[in-house]
Design a protein around this motif. Structure first.
Motif, PDB file in Angstrom:
ATOM      1  N   GLU A  32       0.851  -1.301   0.020  1.00 15.14           N
ATOM      2  CA  GLU A  32       0.204   0.004   0.079  1.00 15.14           C
ATOM      3  C   GLU A  32       0.804   1.154  -0.003  1.00 15.14           C
ATOM      4  OE1 GLU A  32      -3.128   0.775  -0.181  1.00 15.14           O
ATOM      5  OE2 GLU A  32      -4.175  -1.287   0.102  1.00 15.14           O
ATOM      6  N   ALA A  33       0.538   2.199  -0.751  1.00 17.01           N
ATOM      7  CA  ALA A  33       1.304   3.683  -0.556  1.00 17.01           C
ATOM      8  C   ALA A  33       1.223   4.115   0.740  1.00 17.01           C
ATOM      9  CB  ALA A  33       0.294   4.581  -1.720  1.00 17.01           C
ATOM     10  N   LYS A  34       2.585   4.739   1.044  1.00 12.86           N
ATOM     11  CA  LYS A  34       2.549   5.450   2.193  1.00 12.86           C
ATOM     12  C   LYS A  34       1.553   6.640   2.445  1.00 12.86           C
ATOM     13  CE  LYS A  34       6.158   2.737   3.442  1.00 12.86           C
ATOM     14  NZ  LYS A  34       6.086   1.705   4.533  1.00 12.86           N
ATOM     15  N   GLU A  35       1.350   6.748   3.563  1.00 12.32           N
ATOM     16  CA  GLU A  35       0.234   7.802   4.053  1.00 12.32           C
ATOM     17  C   GLU A  35       1.056   9.371   3.584  1.00 12.32           C
ATOM     18  OE1 GLU A  35      -1.924   7.456   7.349  1.00 12.32           O
ATOM     19  OE2 GLU A  35      -3.019   5.626   6.952  1.00 12.32           O
ATOM     20  N   TYR A  36       2.178   9.224   4.221  1.00  9.67           N
ATOM     21  CA  TYR A  36       3.022  10.466   4.036  1.00  9.67           C
ATOM     22  C   TYR A  36       4.487  10.438   3.347  1.00  9.67           C
ATOM     23  CZ  TYR A  36       5.131  14.820   6.256  1.00  9.67           C
ATOM     24  OH  TYR A  36       5.747  16.126   6.537  1.00  9.67           O
ATOM     25  N   TRP A  37       4.641  10.977   2.531  1.00  7.88           N
ATOM     26  CA  TRP A  37       5.688  10.640   1.503  1.00  7.88           C
ATOM     27  C   TRP A  37       6.889  11.342   2.078  1.00  7.88           C
ATOM     28  CZ3 TRP A  37       8.512  14.733  -0.330  1.00  7.88           C
ATOM     29  CH2 TRP A  37       7.918  16.250   0.058  1.00  7.88           C
ATOM     30  N   ARG A  38       6.914  12.063   3.028  1.00  2.00           N
ATOM     31  CA  ARG A  38       7.992  12.421   3.699  1.00  2.00           C
ATOM     32  C   ARG A  38       8.762  11.468   4.591  1.00  2.00           C
ATOM     33  NH1 ARG A  38       9.285  18.098   2.602  1.00  2.00           N
ATOM     34  NH2 ARG A  38       7.683  19.391   1.865  1.00  2.00           N
ATOM     35  N   ALA A  39       7.955  10.548   5.034  1.00  4.80           N
ATOM     36  CA  ALA A  39       8.616   9.420   5.952  1.00  4.80           C
ATOM     37  C   ALA A  39       9.625   8.863   5.411  1.00  4.80           C
ATOM     38  CB  ALA A  39       7.150   8.439   6.241  1.00  4.80           C
ATOM     39  N   VAL A  40      10.019   8.811   4.136  1.00  2.00           N
ATOM     40  CA  VAL A  40      11.305   8.067   3.865  1.00  2.00           C
ATOM     41  C   VAL A  40      12.603   8.842   4.355  1.00  2.00           C
ATOM     42  CG1 VAL A  40      10.125   6.874   1.516  1.00  2.00           C
ATOM     43  CG2 VAL A  40      11.010   9.467   1.665  1.00  2.00           C
ATOM     44  N   ASP A  99      15.413  14.331   7.083  1.00  2.00           N
ATOM     45  CA  ASP A  99      14.621  15.444   7.296  1.00  2.00           C
ATOM     46  C   ASP A  99      13.985  15.420   8.627  1.00  2.00           C
ATOM     47  OD1 ASP A  99      12.878  17.652   6.819  1.00  2.00           O
ATOM     48  OD2 ASP A  99      12.301  17.187   5.114  1.00  2.00           O
ATOM     49  N   THR A 100      13.936  16.531   9.343  1.00  2.00           N
ATOM     50  CA  THR A 100      13.500  16.998  10.701  1.00  2.00           C
ATOM     51  C   THR A 100      12.321  17.176  10.498  1.00  2.00           C
ATOM     52  OG1 THR A 100      14.470  19.240  10.730  1.00  2.00           O
ATOM     53  CG2 THR A 100      15.753  17.282  11.910  1.00  2.00           C
ATOM     54  N   LEU A 101      11.587  17.862   9.460  1.00  2.00           N
ATOM     55  CA  LEU A 101      10.196  18.105   9.198  1.00  2.00           C
ATOM     56  C   LEU A 101       9.285  16.880   9.623  1.00  2.00           C
ATOM     57  CD1 LEU A 101       8.762  20.509   6.795  1.00  2.00           C
ATOM     58  CD2 LEU A 101       7.376  18.383   7.563  1.00  2.00           C
ATOM     59  N   PRO A 102       9.548  15.672   9.022  1.00  2.00           N
ATOM     60  CA  PRO A 102       8.475  14.479   9.310  1.00  2.00           C
ATOM     61  C   PRO A 102       8.846  14.099  10.852  1.00  2.00           C
ATOM     62  CG  PRO A 102      10.493  13.826   7.788  1.00  2.00           C
ATOM     63  CD  PRO A 102      10.216  15.229   7.774  1.00  2.00           C
ATOM     64  N   MET A 103       9.805  14.168  11.325  1.00  2.00           N
ATOM     65  CA  MET A 103      10.090  13.893  12.670  1.00  2.00           C
ATOM     66  C   MET A 103       9.195  14.856  13.674  1.00  2.00           C
ATOM     67  SD  MET A 103      14.413  13.627  13.411  1.00  2.00           S
ATOM     68  CE  MET A 103      13.868  13.381  15.005  1.00  2.00           C
ATOM     69  N   SER A 104       8.968  16.102  13.228  1.00  2.00           N
ATOM     70  CA  SER A 104       8.115  16.849  13.874  1.00  2.00           C
ATOM     71  C   SER A 104       6.630  16.482  13.748  1.00  2.00           C
ATOM     72  CB  SER A 104       8.408  18.342  13.300  1.00  2.00           C
ATOM     73  OG  SER A 104       7.136  19.183  14.030  1.00  2.00           O
ATOM     74  N   ARG A 105       6.337  16.175  12.461  1.00  2.45           N
ATOM     75  CA  ARG A 105       4.881  15.691  12.246  1.00  2.45           C
ATOM     76  C   ARG A 105       4.479  14.358  12.724  1.00  2.45           C
ATOM     77  NH1 ARG A 105       1.636  15.908   6.196  1.00  2.45           N
ATOM     78  NH2 ARG A 105       0.032  14.427   7.043  1.00  2.45           N
ATOM     79  N   LEU A 106       5.318  13.527  12.693  1.00  2.84           N
ATOM     80  CA  LEU A 106       5.117  12.025  12.926  1.00  2.84           C
ATOM     81  C   LEU A 106       5.248  11.671  14.263  1.00  2.84           C
ATOM     82  CD1 LEU A 106       6.078  10.309   9.609  1.00  2.84           C
ATOM     83  CD2 LEU A 106       3.714  11.196  10.287  1.00  2.84           C
ATOM     84  N   TRP A 107       6.427  12.181  14.993  1.00  2.00           N
ATOM     85  CA  TRP A 107       6.928  11.802  16.121  1.00  2.00           C
ATOM     86  C   TRP A 107       6.958  12.866  17.300  1.00  2.00           C
ATOM     87  CZ3 TRP A 107      12.032   9.560  14.022  1.00  2.00           C
ATOM     88  CH2 TRP A 107      11.741   8.552  13.183  1.00  2.00           C
ATOM     89  N   LYS A 127      16.567   9.271   3.139  1.00  2.00           N
ATOM     90  CA  LYS A 127      16.425   8.678   1.991  1.00  2.00           C
ATOM     91  C   LYS A 127      17.841   8.730   1.131  1.00  2.00           C
ATOM     92  CE  LYS A 127      13.837   9.914  -2.174  1.00  2.00           C
ATOM     93  NZ  LYS A 127      12.940  10.867  -3.080  1.00  2.00           N
ATOM     94  N   ARG A 128      17.969   7.544   0.722  1.00  2.55           N
ATOM     95  CA  ARG A 128      19.178   7.254  -0.240  1.00  2.55           C
ATOM     96  C   ARG A 128      18.590   6.345  -1.368  1.00  2.55           C
ATOM     97  NH1 ARG A 128      23.034   3.422  -0.960  1.00  2.55           N
ATOM     98  NH2 ARG A 128      22.128   2.014   0.626  1.00  2.55           N
ATOM     99  N   ILE A 129      19.068   6.788  -2.523  1.00  2.00           N
ATOM    100  CA  ILE A 129      18.786   5.850  -3.727  1.00  2.00           C
ATOM    101  C   ILE A 129      19.354   4.678  -3.889  1.00  2.00           C
ATOM    102  CG2 ILE A 129      18.813   5.970  -6.431  1.00  2.00           C
ATOM    103  CD1 ILE A 129      16.826   7.931  -5.165  1.00  2.00           C
ATOM    104  N   THR A 130      18.746   3.552  -3.724  1.00  2.00           N
ATOM    105  CA  THR A 130      19.538   2.058  -3.977  1.00  2.00           C
ATOM    106  C   THR A 130      19.293   1.927  -5.540  1.00  2.00           C
ATOM    107  OG1 THR A 130      17.057   1.086  -3.684  1.00  2.00           O
ATOM    108  CG2 THR A 130      18.687   1.419  -1.921  1.00  2.00           C
TER     109      THR A 130
END
Length: 536
Positions: free
Chosen positions: A274-282, A435-443, A517-520
């Protein structure tokens, strides 16, 4: 970082040698228009792509400011539609047909100078009393709107179309995303239906699988996979077949259990994609993250293909291990109460803008950062997009360990179009972004949705205050190094708290490693036949 005493701009012309690589797979621009690569090849990226000459920018010039502005806007709209598509094409070129990202950087370089020229042509019209200019917010962007100041002045065909273009692209992406989601849901339901026919319902199983004398209730909670306490090593969400048979409250039904187990495995596998709900979580950090480089850019605008990097600040901090014992201490920040603490190796670099951008000025940036771009000219302030040594030094740092930014996609977008070699390093998996922005939003439980912030207030200012890195009666400084410092302090404090509470990276959804996020690298096969273009 280097200086620009001897600037070699020949790379702008040599960058066009890769046009054949781009034209092979990129046929249309971001607005789905056919790309005329011969037109791109004809652009003089070294000396300017606008139609106006320096004397045309002066009030009272004999030339038609209306016609010059109209022509320059047409060039900019056409070129930016190409630039906007190039990042996606480059990143999805898994066969590595496109070897370098030099062409997009060169086009962005030329487009910045063209944009400066457009701004001064507008200023000339104001000085000549032809029109007035007001800035208006139009959904996602703010644009300058011209209003005729005298009869007979036509401005409809020289209005800035940025909002119209950007909003149309956003709506198209939204529609495309909805179509993909609908198609995914349709495929998923088709597979569920097929699974039920083949394996039986997860809840009930096939009717023929249960013995006729079974006293068990096929619809009871005992048969729900979620209710089983046993964990299967292959799939933690699904109990093993043998254990299901043992746990049954009635007659053992191994055949039924196998059917139900297979159906549950299929359901779990479908749900896992399933698609992630919040794309910045990566961009979230992992539980093993340690040494990071925090970085923040200040620019004279938000579009990396129109504006310039004017301030770069970065420093290092270890999230787990002690601060290096030999690192100098006592760094003096712009604010007296800022203490370096665990931070080390702090750097601040100032860069300039073109004489044209300096001439126009930017009152908003003065108010926000205190930086007066009208004074950012001369040898003391090299242009970052012309400073090869500065770019090389920054690239080495960005690829040596994960780098951290707040809303890191902003910094990333400027690096892509300003730092030689960054796009290639990113595509090859040598760059890790946190990114610290998703840290703020999710945690951060203090990020509470409110009016104006439906997802919670996740600005750096609010996040740093909640994490004790910024005084409640103070405000974010909007300078590269100072903002980097409070960001890293907030991040370290937050991670320490999350670890103690077994949340975030240490919670059920956390991940091992440094995270980010790192490209594999994707496995690809060499094809000997000519491929059809994939981006039309």
């Amino acid at each position: 970082m280097g200086n620009n005493s001897n600037i070699d701009r020949s790379w702008l012309t040599s960058a066009k040698e890769s046009i054949s690589q781009w034209s092979y797979i990129m046929l249309k621009d971001a607005d789905n228009n056919d790309i005329d690569w011969d037109w791109v090849r004809s652009l003089d990226l070294e000396h300017g792509i606008g139609v106006a000459k320096p004397e045309d920018l002066e009030p009272g010039a004999d030339s038609s400011v209306h016609d010059l502005l109209k022509a320059d806007l047409a060039i900019r709209d056409r070129l930016e539609a190409i630039i906007a598509k190039m990042s996606m094409v480059f990143m999805r070129d898994f066969d590595r047909h496109i070897k370098t990202y030099e062409l997009p950087r060169a086009l962005a370089y030329a487009n910045r100078r063209l944009h400066d020229q457009i701004v001064l042509l507008r200023d000339r019209g104001v000085a000549e009393g032809l029109w007035t200019i007001t800035d208006e917010d139009r959904q996602r962007v703010t644009v300058p709107v011209l209003t005729a100041a005298k009869d007979g002045v036509v401005v409809d065909d020289i209005q800035d179309r940025t909002a119209e273009i950007v909003n149309a692209r956003a709506e198209q992406r939204k529609a495309d995303r909805a179509a993909r989601d609908a198609a995914r849901h349709h495929r998923q339901m088709t597979l569920f239906d097929a699974d039920e026919v083949k394996y039986g319902s997860v809840e009930a199983g096939p009717d023929e699988s249960a013995p006729a004398d079974s006293s068990s209730d096929a619809g009871s909670p005992d048969y729900l996979v979620e209710g089983q306490p046993v964990i299967n090593d292959d799939n933690p969400a699904v109990p093993g077949t043998e254990q299901v048979a043992v746990d049954e409250t009635a007659v053992s039904e191994p055949t039924f259990a196998r059917f139900r187990h297979a159906a549950a495995q299929h359901v779990a596998s479908r749900q896992s994609v399933e698609a992630k709900e919040y794309w910045r979580a990566v961009f979230l950090p992992g539980r093993d993250v340690d040494k990071v480089m925090g970085i923040d850019l200040e620019t004279n605008g938000t579009e990396p293909y129109r504006t310039y990097i004017i301030d770069v600040g970065f420093e290092y901090m270890n999230m787990k291990s002690p601060r290096p014992a030999d690192a100098p201490a006592g760094y003096s920040y712009d604010k007296d109460y800022y203490q370096d603490g665990d931070a080390y190796d702090q750097h601040r670099f100032s860069f300039g803008v073109t004489p044209e951008a300096a001439r126009h000025g930017n009152p908003f940036i003065i108010q926000l950062t205190g930086i007066d771009v009208s004074q950012r000219v001369g040898d003391e302030y090299p242009l970052f997009d012309e400073d090869a040594q500065a770019q090389a030094d920054l690239l080495k740092r960005l690829t040596s360990q994960p780098f951290v930014a707040h809303m890191a996609t902003f910094e990333h977008s400027f690096f892509m179009l300003n730092v030689a070699g960054y796009a290639e390093a990113y595509r090859n998996g040598h760059v890790t972004i946190i990114d610290t922005l998703p840290m703020s939003r999710l945690w951060d439980e203090g990020s509470i949705p409110c009016e104006g912030h439906p997802d919670g207030d996740n600005t750096l200012d609010a996040y740093a205050k909640r994490q004790g890195a910024l005084r409640e009666d103070d405000a974010e400084r909007h300078l590269g190094l100072e903002d980097t410092h409070i960001m890293l302090l907030a991040m370290k404090h937050h991670l320490t708290q999350l670890k103690a509470e077994a949340r975030g990276p240490w919670g059920p959804e956390g991940k091992a490693g440094v995270g980010g996020k790192r490209i594999t690298k994707k496995r690809h096969f060499v094809r000997h036949e000519r491929r059809m273009p994939i981006y039309d």
